[in-house]
Motif scaffolding. Structure first.
Motif, PDB file in Angstrom:
ATOM      1  N   ARG A   2      -5.980   0.620   4.666  1.00  0.00           N
ATOM      2  CA  ARG A   2      -4.664   0.002   4.497  1.00  0.00           C
ATOM      3  C   ARG A   2      -4.725  -1.183   3.522  1.00  0.00           C
ATOM      4  N   THR A   3      -5.329  -0.899   2.378  1.00  0.00           N
ATOM      5  CA  THR A   3      -5.406  -1.889   1.301  1.00  0.00           C
ATOM      6  C   THR A   3      -4.494  -1.453   0.167  1.00  0.00           C
ATOM      7  N   ARG A   4      -3.609  -2.336  -0.259  1.00  0.00           N
ATOM      8  CA  ARG A   4      -2.649  -2.016  -1.325  1.00  0.00           C
ATOM      9  C   ARG A   4      -2.775  -3.035  -2.459  1.00  0.00           C
ATOM     10  N   TYR A   5      -2.867  -2.512  -3.672  1.00  0.00           N
ATOM     11  CA  TYR A   5      -2.867  -3.341  -4.872  1.00  0.00           C
ATOM     12  C   TYR A   5      -1.503  -3.221  -5.544  1.00  0.00           C
ATOM     13  N   GLU A  64       7.079   1.535  -5.801  1.00  0.00           N
ATOM     14  CA  GLU A  64       5.764   2.095  -5.446  1.00  0.00           C
ATOM     15  C   GLU A  64       5.140   2.858  -6.611  1.00  0.00           C
ATOM     16  N   PHE A  89       6.463  -6.272   0.781  1.00  0.00           N
ATOM     17  CA  PHE A  89       5.585  -5.855  -0.311  1.00  0.00           C
ATOM     18  C   PHE A  89       6.255  -6.085  -1.668  1.00  0.00           C
ATOM     19  N   CYS A  99       2.494  -0.150  -7.672  1.00  0.00           N
ATOM     20  CA  CYS A  99       1.522  -0.064  -6.576  1.00  0.00           C
ATOM     21  C   CYS A  99       0.373   0.866  -6.936  1.00  0.00           C
ATOM     22  N   TYR A 100      -0.806   0.443  -6.574  1.00  0.00           N
ATOM     23  CA  TYR A 100      -2.006   1.275  -6.668  1.00  0.00           C
ATOM     24  C   TYR A 100      -2.447   1.537  -5.232  1.00  0.00           C
ATOM     25  N   ASP A 101      -2.137   2.729  -4.739  1.00  0.00           N
ATOM     26  CA  ASP A 101      -2.292   3.040  -3.316  1.00  0.00           C
ATOM     27  C   ASP A 101      -3.432   4.008  -3.037  1.00  0.00           C
ATOM     28  N   TRP A 115      -4.541   3.060   0.360  1.00  0.00           N
ATOM     29  CA  TRP A 115      -3.493   2.859   1.355  1.00  0.00           C
ATOM     30  C   TRP A 115      -3.536   4.020   2.357  1.00  0.00           C
TER      31      TRP A 115
END
Length: 555
Positions: free
Chosen positions: A317-320, A300, A275, A304-306, A309
């Motif tokens: 389970r999608t992570r930006y 993170e 990641f 990360c935009y979770d 997530w």
């Protein structure tokens, strides 16, 4: 060309750590410059592609909002309603209403359709990969001399390492250097644009080290790689010898901003290092971190935009991930909503998220362009040349007016009230540092404009002083000769010729005396200041009067 949903054929899935579908969108901001240095580009440079360049491969795009319902889909509607009204007017214009004609969009898009695929070789020890070129677009904007090249690629059945290398190496305008064997560093070993039949249209020349070295040595500017130069034609690099009305130069780093969409089997099987390599776009690697642990300890939190997530939701389970330079989304290929190109995450990625990423980079490129224009104006200034000073003032006034239009048309902090779009836009602008950059450029603009205003006031004050001195000293002669209507020479009954000669002599003498007084006005003004000081003795005042005719040391 692209399907609405990516179908995964059973029994033919790629091996582990595979990317079922990859989308990469490159966004390369460039500054448009005039054909001749010091001239204006023109407020509508995009018109040249259609009017003066009939052989151009770029064609004006009639957007889906004005082309009728045939090309207008639900994904376009979802894109439109994502943004706030003032952003909608910027992106899409305003349609005709009952009060009259509407307004066009401030954005003008051109597309070329001859380039249909690209053959890539990330390194000489890797096999070639062929990806589909979904779109190749140019974006122009009102009031800013900036053009953005957008290239969207699509590929299926890739290894994760191949996808990482493509993201890391493809979007570079030229090589950053070469290794001992002459292979380009950090850039693709080979790039070929292909047409619809698979024929080669142009290839990279990144191995031609001597050409790049000679160009930089001669022009003090980087040489654009051949495949990117081909894609941008008929736009030409400003420092090249090529003839072209539309010229461009690099305005940002040679590495192009990018967006990436990856559909993998199960994102939870990816390591943290995977990641980090994807989010920071560092290229392929093993399970080790690309940087020191303390450098990515807050990855993170910062990048990360979770919100999605988790194991719940339509696209679990999608992570930006966002680092300003890149916006990357990774999700589960088995989730239909994640793969859907009409209503799902893929559609959002290609429409809503692309637009907010575009807006952020338009803002940054425009601010850098205004800063460059200030520097250009200063470089051309010669304070000893009045014409140069006039051109400098006109240039600064023009840049200041354009900056005001940019502020009211393109500069905003909020683009949407939807939580996801708002959060991603804030991450992009925050990572790009747009607020400090805007404040810096605005301060420079105001300083330069304040300098011009102060200089104008100084010149006006000097003019008033000169006129005052001329008036004071002219008052002596006027009162003397005009006292009680007295005429020193009674020539009322004289013939016409003597009167004309007398008039000419008095006229020439008066003009000369006025010019002479203006020439000495600064010293005469100093003398008047000394004369008005009651505390000074007359000897000092007379010395000040004598200094009016003294030569300076340089004289």
């Amino acid at each position: 060309m692209q399907p609405a949903t990516i179908d995964l054929a059973p029994g033919v899935l790629p091996p582990a750590r595979a990317v079922h579908h990859l989308r990469q969108i490159l966004l390369w901001p460039l500054r448009l410059v005039a054909r001749r240095r010091g001239e204006d580009v023109g407020r509508r440079p995009w018109e040249l592609l259609g009017a003066d360049m009939p052989g151009s491969p770029w064609q004006r795009m009639v957007d889906e909002y004005t082309g009728g319902l045939e090309g207008f889909h639900e994904r376009h509607y979802n894109e439109f309603v994502t943004f706030l009204p003032y952003v909608q007017q910027f992106l899409y214009g305003e349609g005709r209403g009952r009060h009259g004609e509407g307004s066009e969009s401030s954005m003008h898009v051109f597309r070329r359709r001859d380039v249909r695929a690209v053959r890539l070789q990330p390194r000489v020890d890797m096999q070639t990969l062929t990806l589909q070129v979904v779109h190749a677009d140019l974006y122009f904007f009102e009031d800013v001399d900036v053009v953005l090249l957008s290239v969207e690629l699509a590929g299926d059945g890739l290894r994760l390492s191949d996808a990482q290398e493509i993201l890391y190496r493809f979007g570079r305008g030229y090589p950053s250097g070469w290794d001992a064997s002459g292979q380009p560093l950090h850039a693709m070993a080979g790039v070929e644009w292909l047409d619809a039949h698979g024929a080669s249209l142009a290839a990279s020349d990144s191995q031609a080290r001597d050409k790049f070295l000679a160009f930089v040595s001669e022009h003090r500017a980087p040489r654009i790689a051949a495949h990117w130069e081909f894609l941008l034609k008929p736009l030409v690099p400003d420092h090249s010898e090529l003839e072209g009305t539309l010229r461009y130069r690099q305005i940002e780093y040679y590495r192009m901003p990018l967006m990436a969409y990856l559909a993998v089997d199960d994102p939870r099987t990816l390591a943290r290092s995977d990641f980090i390599r994807l989010g920071l776009v560092t290229g392929a690697g093993e399970n080790d971190l690309p940087f020191a642990e303390q450098h990515v300890a807050d990855f993170e939190q910062r990048h990360c935009y979770d919100r999605f997530w988790s194991d719940a939701g339509a696209a679990p389970r999608t992570r930006y991930m966002c680092c300003g330079h890149a916006l990357v989304v990774v999700g589960d290929a088995r989730a239909e909503f994640y793969r859907c190109g009409d209503r799902g995450v893929l559609a959002q990625f290609r429409h809503q998220h692309f637009m907010l990423f575009l807006i952020a980079h338009v803002q940054k490129a425009s601010l850098l362009m205004f800063s460059d224009r200030l520097v250009d104006a200063l470089k051309r200034l010669d304070v000893a040349d009045p014409e140069s000073v006039k051109r400098f003032k006109r240039a600064i006034r023009g840049v200041y007016a354009a900056f005001l239009r940019f502020t009211h048309r393109y500069w905003f902090h909020e683009v949407s009230e939807q939580a996801q779009a708002r959060a991603l836009f804030r991450m992009c602008t925050g990572q790009l540092g747009l607020d400090p950059l805007y404040a810096e450029v605005k301060e420079r603009m105001h300083d330069m404009n304040a300098y011009l205003d102060a200089d104008s006031l100084r010149r006006q004050a000097n003019t008033v002083v000169r006129l005052t001195v001329v008036t004071i000293f002219g008052l002596v002669g006027t009162v003397t000769t005009g006292f009680l209507g007295m005429n020193l020479l009674a020539m009322g009954d004289s013939p016409m010729l003597p009167r004309l000669l007398a008039f000419a002599a008095v006229f020439v003498g008066t003009v000369w005396l006025t010019i002479y007084t203006i020439g000495k006005s600064k010293r005469l003004s100093d003398f008047l200041d000394v004369l008005s000081e009651e505390s000074l003795p007359w000897r000092v005042r007379l010395v000040a009067l004598a200094q009016v005719w003294q030569r300076t040391r340089d004289g």
